[in-house]
Design a protein around this motif. Structure first.
Motif, PDB file in Angstrom:
ATOM      1  N   PRO A  71       0.809  -1.219   0.000  1.00  0.00           N
ATOM      2  CA  PRO A  71       0.000   0.000   0.000  1.00  0.00           C
ATOM      3  C   PRO A  71       0.844   1.272   0.000  1.00  0.00           C
ATOM      4  N   LEU A  72       0.390   2.251  -0.766  1.00  0.00           N
ATOM      5  CA  LEU A  72       1.013   3.573  -0.779  1.00  0.00           C
ATOM      6  C   LEU A  72      -0.102   4.593  -0.691  1.00  0.00           C
ATOM      7  N   ASN A  73      -0.108   5.385   0.382  1.00  0.00           N
ATOM      8  CA  ASN A  73      -1.155   6.380   0.615  1.00  0.00           C
ATOM      9  C   ASN A  73      -0.558   7.780   0.575  1.00  0.00           C
ATOM     10  N   ILE A  74      -1.008   8.569  -0.387  1.00  0.00           N
ATOM     11  CA  ILE A  74      -0.485   9.918  -0.608  1.00  0.00           C
ATOM     12  C   ILE A  74      -1.577  10.926  -0.277  1.00  0.00           C
ATOM     13  N   ALA A  75      -1.298  11.839   0.649  1.00  0.00           N
ATOM     14  CA  ALA A  75      -2.273  12.852   1.051  1.00  0.00           C
ATOM     15  C   ALA A  75      -2.003  14.161   0.313  1.00  0.00           C
ATOM     16  N   ILE A  76      -3.027  14.713  -0.318  1.00  0.00           N
ATOM     17  CA  ILE A  76      -2.925  16.010  -1.005  1.00  0.00           C
ATOM     18  C   ILE A  76      -3.680  17.025  -0.164  1.00  0.00           C
ATOM     19  N   VAL A 124      -2.237   1.857  -4.691  1.00  0.00           N
ATOM     20  CA  VAL A 124      -1.803   3.258  -4.603  1.00  0.00           C
ATOM     21  C   VAL A 124      -3.038   4.141  -4.486  1.00  0.00           C
ATOM     22  N   THR A 125      -3.155   4.822  -3.350  1.00  0.00           N
ATOM     23  CA  THR A 125      -4.338   5.639  -3.072  1.00  0.00           C
ATOM     24  C   THR A 125      -3.937   7.090  -2.847  1.00  0.00           C
ATOM     25  N   LEU A 126      -4.622   7.986  -3.556  1.00  0.00           N
ATOM     26  CA  LEU A 126      -4.423   9.426  -3.347  1.00  0.00           C
ATOM     27  C   LEU A 126      -5.601   9.950  -2.542  1.00  0.00           C
ATOM     28  N   TRP A 127      -5.281  10.652  -1.468  1.00  0.00           N
ATOM     29  CA  TRP A 127      -6.314  11.163  -0.566  1.00  0.00           C
ATOM     30  C   TRP A 127      -6.483  12.663  -0.791  1.00  0.00           C
ATOM     31  N   ASP A 152       1.643   7.947   3.801  1.00  0.00           N
ATOM     32  CA  ASP A 152       3.086   7.779   3.657  1.00  0.00           C
ATOM     33  C   ASP A 152       3.795   9.124   3.531  1.00  0.00           C
ATOM     34  N   PHE A 153       3.163  10.074   2.854  1.00  0.00           N
ATOM     35  CA  PHE A 153       3.709  11.432   2.786  1.00  0.00           C
ATOM     36  C   PHE A 153       2.601  12.396   2.363  1.00  0.00           C
ATOM     37  N   PHE A 154       2.866  13.692   2.541  1.00  0.00           N
ATOM     38  CA  PHE A 154       1.900  14.738   2.224  1.00  0.00           C
ATOM     39  C   PHE A 154       2.444  15.628   1.105  1.00  0.00           C
ATOM     40  N   ILE A 155       1.559  16.032   0.210  1.00  0.00           N
ATOM     41  CA  ILE A 155       1.871  17.082  -0.762  1.00  0.00           C
ATOM     42  C   ILE A 155       0.985  18.268  -0.420  1.00  0.00           C
ATOM     43  N   ILE A 156       1.620  19.397  -0.117  1.00  0.00           N
ATOM     44  CA  ILE A 156       0.883  20.614   0.217  1.00  0.00           C
ATOM     45  C   ILE A 156       0.795  21.461  -1.048  1.00  0.00           C
ATOM     46  N   LYS A 176       6.589  13.478  12.348  1.00  0.00           N
ATOM     47  CA  LYS A 176       7.649  12.706  11.686  1.00  0.00           C
ATOM     48  C   LYS A 176       7.195  12.093  10.363  1.00  0.00           C
ATOM     49  N   LYS A 177       6.466  12.903   9.610  1.00  0.00           N
ATOM     50  CA  LYS A 177       6.060  12.508   8.265  1.00  0.00           C
ATOM     51  C   LYS A 177       6.709  13.439   7.250  1.00  0.00           C
ATOM     52  N   LYS A 178       6.866  12.936   6.008  1.00  0.00           N
ATOM     53  CA  LYS A 178       7.442  13.741   4.933  1.00  0.00           C
ATOM     54  C   LYS A 178       6.363  14.615   4.305  1.00  0.00           C
ATOM     55  N   PHE A 179       6.765  15.807   3.843  1.00  0.00           N
ATOM     56  CA  PHE A 179       5.838  16.683   3.129  1.00  0.00           C
ATOM     57  C   PHE A 179       6.606  17.435   2.044  1.00  0.00           C
ATOM     58  N   TYR A 180       5.859  17.862   1.012  1.00  0.00           N
ATOM     59  CA  TYR A 180       6.475  18.540  -0.127  1.00  0.00           C
ATOM     60  C   TYR A 180       5.563  19.682  -0.563  1.00  0.00           C
ATOM     61  N   PHE A 181       6.151  20.851  -0.790  1.00  0.00           N
ATOM     62  CA  PHE A 181       5.393  22.018  -1.241  1.00  0.00           C
ATOM     63  C   PHE A 181       5.291  21.993  -2.770  1.00  0.00           C
ATOM     64  N   VAL A 182       4.071  22.041  -3.285  1.00  0.00           N
ATOM     65  CA  VAL A 182       3.854  22.094  -4.728  1.00  0.00           C
ATOM     66  C   VAL A 182       3.135  23.400  -5.065  1.00  0.00           C
ATOM     67  N   ARG A 183       3.810  24.245  -5.835  1.00  0.00           N
ATOM     68  CA  ARG A 183       3.185  25.485  -6.316  1.00  0.00           C
ATOM     69  C   ARG A 183       2.375  25.111  -7.558  1.00  0.00           C
TER      70      ARG A 183
END
Length: 423
Positions: A71-76, A124-127, A152-156, A176-183
């Motif tokens: 499983p891979l869970n990606i939070a947007i 693979v699930t996108l939230w 698993d990680f966040f995209i802001i 203690k989770k990973k996050f990434y800034f997306v313009r």
């Protein structure tokens, strides 16, 4: 343009694999045992010895399916109107108007965390998370509304980064989770700048936007932000490739492959990485074939090998987006007619349902393969040396065939990409 040939009309020379008869470096039985688990080997052998072909095939498929079940869970996440839902749809390769797409709009369309599975990789699930900073979801208590540990990680995602985005990033970091800034929506900005500037330079404009985003985040209290400029409608442009490279580098290995295989083919680099990932798995599949060949039951080895090849080739087709549903979704997203995409495909294994009959038909026309299969069947019953020779022949045949199938499908994926990009 080259037309896709019918499987029945493929000339044998076009499918030549080269010499497949060298057995001087055949792996030993101990080598296969090292590659595969003893439990798996024993289960397959017992099924075959009991003449239970279906159970043997099921065990093989279960082994192959393990990769697709990670499983891979990606939070947007982000503020309302930041393009979260459009980004979710883009990552899944689905048009905003398609059935099953995340709803988009100028107002908040997401009232609770909503999961959207990848159409080809349901693991693979996108939230799509609700907008941060609203009265219902204030930034300070945002993550408390969700089971953040499942992600698993966040995209802001944001069109401009605000204090709410920084608060959210700090909370994610604290957990203690990973996050990434997306313009996001960078295409809108570039279009507006191009219309309003005489000496417009996309490179200069992009650099300025990124620098402004980084400085803005630093002023809001984030020390060293990484910002990726992305257009959901043109993922092959700008920083999306850089974002995927960063994710691959920072994700655990087992999660990395799950992400890679689900990515859209937006560049030659992604196609090559998928190909490399599949190539690394071929030796395990060939070892499974060798294990099956060790059981002296007439005809079973070929039957199980065909089922094995069907499962693996189907994975290649889905990951490269060469199945009919994926090609149709691509046609809708890119406005390139489906028939045009299909016309550049050469392999008889793409844009068609993979079946044992199709695999056998294509395999039979590969130079030397039929002779090797016959030799494998015959040598298995030679006392003492027959089984090791049969295992080696089975390993070699499967290994070479899968490399061949992988190469031609990767080439088809490249041709489809070039057609989409107008190259």
């Amino acid at each position: 343009m080259a037309l896709r040939p019918d499987p029945q009309e493929i000339p044998a020379p076009a499918l030549a694999l080269g010499p497949l008869t060298s057995t001087s470096k055949m792996p030993s039985s101990a080598h296969y045992d090292h590659i595969l688990s003893q439990n798996l080997i024993q289960e397959i052998k017992e099924a075959l010895q009991n003449n239970n072909q279906d159970l043997a095939i099921a065990k093989v498929q279960e082994h192959l399916d393990k990769q697709n079940k990670i499983p891979l869970n990606i939070a947007i996440a982000g503020e309302t109107g930041s393009g979260k839902s459009t980004f979710v749809n883009a990552l899944r390769g689905i048009d905003n108007m398609a059935e099953g797409a995340a709803p988009t709009g100028c107002v908040e369309t997401t009232s609770k965390p909503t999961p959207y599975s990848h159409p080809n990789y349901p693991n693979v699930t996108l939230w799509d998370l609700p907008g941060v900073g609203t009265t219902k979801f204030p930034a300070a208590k945002y993550l408390k509304h969700f089971k953040f540990e499942q992600f698993d990680f966040f995209i802001i995602s944001a069109t401009r980064f605000t204090e709410n985005d920084v608060k959210l990033a700090k909370e994610i970091k604290r957990m203690k989770k990973k996050f990434y800034f997306v313009r996001s929506k960078i295409d809108d900005v570039l279009r507006a700048q191009k219309q309003s500037q005489k000496d417009f330079s996309e490179t200069t404009t992009m650099a300025t936007i990124k620098e402004d985003c980084i400085k803005g985040l630093q002023k809001l209290g984030h020390q060293s932000p990484q910002v990726f400029l992305v257009s959901s409608f043109e993922l092959h442009l700008h920083d999306f490739t850089l974002l995927t490279e960063t994710l691959e580098r920072e994700l655990p290995e087992h999660k990395r492959n799950a992400l890679l295989l689900a990515l859209r083919n937006i560049s030659q680099e992604i196609i090559n990485k998928k190909k490399e990932a599949f190539q690394a798995q071929i030796k395990y599949v060939a070892a499974l074939s060798a294990v099956v060949a060790a059981v002296p039951v007439p005809g079973l080895s070929i039957a199980v090998d065909l089922a094995l090849l069907v499962g693996v080739v189907t994975r290649y087709v889905f990951s490269f987006g060469l199945d009919i549903p994926s090609l149709k979704r691509l046609a809708v997203r890119t406005s390139v007619p489906f028939d045009d995409l299909k016309a550049v495909i050469i392999s008889p294994l793409a844009a068609i349902e993979i079946s044992p009959g199709l695999i056998l038909k294509v395999t039979a026309q590969c130079a030397g393969t039929a002779a090797l299969m016959a030799a494998e069947e015959g040598t298995r019953f030679i006392p003492i040396i027959g089984i090791p020779i049969a295992m080696g022949l089975s390993f070699t045949t499967t290994y070479r065939l899968l490399n061949f199938f992988l190469n031609v499908l990767a080439d088809d994926a490249q041709r489809v990409l070039e057609r989409v990009l107008g190259l």
